[in-house]
Every structure is written in C-alpha cells, then in structure tokens.
Scaffold this active site. Structure first.
Site, PDB file in Angstrom:
ATOM      1  N   CYS A  85       0.866  -1.175   0.000  1.00 14.81           N
ATOM      2  CA  CYS A  85       0.000   0.000   0.000  1.00 14.81           C
ATOM      3  C   CYS A  85       0.904   1.226   0.000  1.00 14.81           C
ATOM      4  CB  CYS A  85      -0.869  -0.012   1.253  1.00 14.81           C
ATOM      5  SG  CYS A  85      -1.878   1.464   1.454  1.00 14.81           S
TER       6      CYS A  85
ATOM      7  N   HIS B  14      -8.979  -3.280  -2.262  1.00 11.04           N
ATOM      8  CA  HIS B  14      -8.021  -2.481  -1.502  1.00 11.04           C
ATOM      9  C   HIS B  14      -8.425  -0.994  -1.520  1.00 11.04           C
ATOM     10  CE1 HIS B  14      -3.722  -1.709  -0.185  1.00 11.04           C
ATOM     11  NE2 HIS B  14      -4.146  -0.506  -0.497  1.00 11.04           N
ATOM     12  N   GLU B  15      -8.742  -0.474  -2.714  1.00 10.85           N
ATOM     13  CA  GLU B  15      -9.050   0.962  -2.814  1.00 10.85           C
ATOM     14  C   GLU B  15     -10.383   1.292  -2.158  1.00 10.85           C
ATOM     15  OE1 GLU B  15      -6.646   2.771  -3.489  1.00 10.85           O
ATOM     16  OE2 GLU B  15      -5.428   1.168  -4.331  1.00 10.85           O
TER      17      GLU B  15
ATOM     18  N   HIS C  29     -10.097   1.620   1.477  1.00 15.88           N
ATOM     19  CA  HIS C  29      -9.597   2.941   1.899  1.00 15.88           C
ATOM     20  C   HIS C  29     -10.752   3.931   2.085  1.00 15.88           C
ATOM     21  CE1 HIS C  29      -5.272   2.802   2.008  1.00 15.88           C
ATOM     22  NE2 HIS C  29      -5.159   2.316   0.781  1.00 15.88           N
TER      23      HIS C  29
END
Ligand code: ZN
Length: 178
Positions: A107, A149-150, A153
C-alpha cells in the site's frame, strides 16, 4: 506529485464523504493530480484519503510496465493483467461467489511493507465515473484485489486490518526470502 498520507493519519480511518455528481467538474484537477501521483509512486491505485481528502473517490491503473519485474508464471498465478486508467466515484462492492485468495500486497500508505491479505477472488463494483455516468465492473484476480483495496480505503480500512499478521515483511525482505 501530491504527498501520500501514511498509516496513522486519522484521515485513513474516516469513512470518506460521498461525492456529489454536480461537484465532479470542479474535482477534475484533483483527479488529474491523483492520476499523476499514482503513476509517479508508482502504484496501481490511489484513494482520495491517501492524499488527505476524505472523499469517496479513487483512481486505478495497472500498466504492462508495472509487470516488468514479474514472470509470465507469476502474472498467471496472480491472475494479473493490464487495467486501463479509470476513476471510481462513490463505489460499492459486492463479492461474487465465495472463492478467496491469499496474496502479498502493499500500500502506498504503508510504505516499504508487504503482507498477505485475504481477498475475494471475484467482485462486482457499482460506481460512477468522473463524468457522473454509472458504471458496473465485474473483476476477477488481481484487479478484484485492487478494487477491494481501494474501496477499503474509502471505508477507513487499511490492508493491515485484513492481513495475516505473521506475514508482515519489509519489501526488501520479501524479495530476499519469499
Ligand atoms: Zn492502499
């Protein structure tokens, strides 16, 4: 290039605010800066909280140049292929099927570390693009990992929350020992 916020900054723990479609034209310069910051890092995705903006906005791009250090076997094992640049506005994610995949990921906000993170193999994402048009993405493999993953966030989740803690490694040691 914009500075990338590192883990520990509260902005990475906040749920990002939804973006009003009417605000998208004004956000075009920010999206351009996010694209250039992601490319310079380099990374395959960047979410707005990572540049200190708590907005439900992310950019993604996986180019063949980023695959140069990987063998065809490694690319096949990761189910990784190029993904053209695109923007996600207000995305929501749904797993498709029940297959899960463990793989090392890193990351840009967890600089110089990698860890094994368990992800859905396939996902569906509903979002808007940078012009406000609705988009639906069906993804499998590495692209599905990037999306998870994004979008994590944007929900205040960082990859270490989902890692197998005994696999945490510096990138250098991962290259040396794995
Ligand atoms: Zn990240």
């Amino acid at each position: 290039m914009l500075p990338i916020v590192q883990v520990g900054d509260p902005v990475l723990r906040a749920r990002a605010a939804p973006v009003a479609v009417a605000d998208l034209p004004a956000l075009a310069p920010l999206i351009d800066e996010m694209r250039e910051t992601m490319r310079a890092a380099p990374g395959v995705g960047l979410a707005a909280p990572q540049i200190g903006r708590s907005l439900a906005l992310a950019v993604i791009e996986d180019t063949p140049q980023l695959h140069s250090g990987l063998t065809p076997e490694q690319l096949a094992a990761r189910e990784r292929s190029a993904v053209p640049f695109h923007v996600l506005v207000n995305p929501t994610l749904t797993p498709v099927g029940d297959e899960i995949v463990d793989a090392y990921e890193g990351c840009l906000s967890f600089k110089s570390f990698v860890m094994i993170v368990r992800r859905w193999r396939s996902v569906r994402v509903e979002a808007h693009d940078e012009h406000g048009a609705p988009i639906t993405i069906e993804a499998t493999g590495w692209y599905a990992r990037i999306l998870q993953h994004e979008i994590d966030h944007l929900n205040g989740i960082v990859c270490c929350d989902r890692m197998d803690p005994r696999t945490l490694s510096t990138s250098e040691n991962h290259a040396k020992f794995d």
